[in-house]
Write a protein that holds these residues in place. Sequence first.
Motif, PDB file in Angstrom:
ATOM      1  N   CYS A 195      31.629 -40.866 -72.211  1.00  0.00           N
ATOM      2  CA  CYS A 195      31.062 -39.518 -72.278  1.00  0.00           C
ATOM      3  C   CYS A 195      31.280 -38.748 -70.979  1.00  0.00           C
ATOM      4  CB  CYS A 195      29.563 -39.591 -72.572  1.00  0.00           C
ATOM      5  SG  CYS A 195      29.159 -40.270 -74.191  1.00  0.00           S
ATOM      6  N   ASP A 196      31.294 -39.460 -69.862  1.00  0.00           N
ATOM      7  CA  ASP A 196      31.417 -38.821 -68.548  1.00  0.00           C
ATOM      8  C   ASP A 196      32.849 -38.453 -68.180  1.00  0.00           C
ATOM      9  OD1 ASP A 196      28.908 -38.382 -67.402  1.00  0.00           O
ATOM     10  OD2 ASP A 196      28.662 -40.492 -66.920  1.00  0.00           O
ATOM     11  N   PHE A 197      33.840 -38.952 -68.914  1.00  0.00           N
ATOM     12  CA  PHE A 197      35.226 -38.623 -68.593  1.00  0.00           C
ATOM     13  C   PHE A 197      35.416 -37.115 -68.700  1.00  0.00           C
ATOM     14  CE2 PHE A 197      37.427 -42.930 -69.664  1.00  0.00           C
ATOM     15  CZ  PHE A 197      36.533 -43.575 -68.827  1.00  0.00           C
ATOM     16  N   ALA A 198      36.142 -36.532 -67.739  1.00  0.00           N
ATOM     17  CA  ALA A 198      36.279 -35.083 -67.656  1.00  0.00           C
ATOM     18  C   ALA A 198      36.831 -34.467 -68.934  1.00  0.00           C
ATOM     19  CB  ALA A 198      37.174 -34.719 -66.470  1.00  0.00           C
ATOM     20  N   GLN A 199      37.765 -35.164 -69.599  1.00  0.00           N
ATOM     21  CA  GLN A 199      38.358 -34.606 -70.814  1.00  0.00           C
ATOM     22  C   GLN A 199      37.409 -34.647 -71.998  1.00  0.00           C
ATOM     23  OE1 GLN A 199      39.230 -37.429 -69.351  1.00  0.00           O
ATOM     24  NE2 GLN A 199      40.030 -38.962 -70.778  1.00  0.00           N
ATOM     25  N   ASN A 200      36.300 -35.392 -71.869  1.00  0.00           N
ATOM     26  CA  ASN A 200      35.332 -35.507 -72.960  1.00  0.00           C
ATOM     27  C   ASN A 200      34.081 -34.670 -72.706  1.00  0.00           C
ATOM     28  OD1 ASN A 200      37.060 -37.406 -74.180  1.00  0.00           O
ATOM     29  ND2 ASN A 200      36.089 -39.095 -73.091  1.00  0.00           N
TER      30      ASN A 200
END
Length: 343
Positions: free
Chosen positions: A286-291
Amino acid sequence: MSDKQGRDSRVTIRDVAKDAGVSVAAVSKVLRDAYGVSDALRANVRASMDKLDYRPLAAARGMRGQTYTIGIVLPDLRNPFFADIMDGVNTALERTQYRAMVGISQSSVETEMGIVESMIDRQMDGMLMIGSTEDRKNLDIIARRKPLVTIGHHDPEATTFDTVNNHDQQGAMLVVKHLAVNGYRKIAMFSLVSGTSTILIQRELGYRRGMMEAGLGKHINITSSSQILREVQLNARRLLTGPQRPDAIFCWTDLIALEVISVARELGLDIPNDLAVVGYDNTMFCDFAQNNLTSIDQSGEQLGLQAARLLIERIKGRAVTEHFVVTPRIVVRQSSTPAAISA
């Protein structure tokens, strides 16, 4: 070396006792984690076991009453939330003699029961079933044979086994409230095809209640799909290209939410201005920038920790049933916060 020589040279409990300078009975007490064993004795015996590379035979321990293994049944390995649960289980077990053995059911009742039978046949001391689709009758049968704890199975009236859950209905209501406050009205839910999963029943109920309380009852829209990637994509595309396209989608798990985001972007939709997406589990992705995925945090590690604790208590003789419930919280990220609001 021949097989016979290998068997004959195996380190025994007597070898450990001799090296540690204690009795065989003392070593046995350490192995059984018996009451009254001092820390000094335990450390002395453990040191000899490590020095001699002693490993007790599981079969022999089973004949003495315990194998110090617990069986864990997972629905699948693709959902990263199960890794969070396993972190909690491992934390709970690391200071004990217990080790976990894992079986994957692929969400099949037949496969799940086959795994359970195999684990019982191998004399595992207890069972931890995660996301089980078994009904009360089958779970009662298992619990009468082995101590049992379930995660993701709402059954507060159960008396033969313990349950560990997040408050799924409350979590779904938090999602709808958050989306409604941010101006979304046509809020749909992307659920799983499963007529027996109590967590889905509770999340769908929470979604419906949330929509009614927000005055959005006329927009209630639940789409169900299997977890097969192709079907998830197909159903998401149908939902997003239909005549009643939602402006927000609440997905029953993060894994599905990330796929919905992918399909939406392929269709040229902007997240979150054209479509808000909210998941469930608050996994690391969830924390990934693309997500930047908004999600419900149900504390997977805590669920695993508490389930393992309860199971060991069951194995040691506790008979009074416990039903542990975690309070969910929503973790808001960019996928559900329109630019006009976040600015």
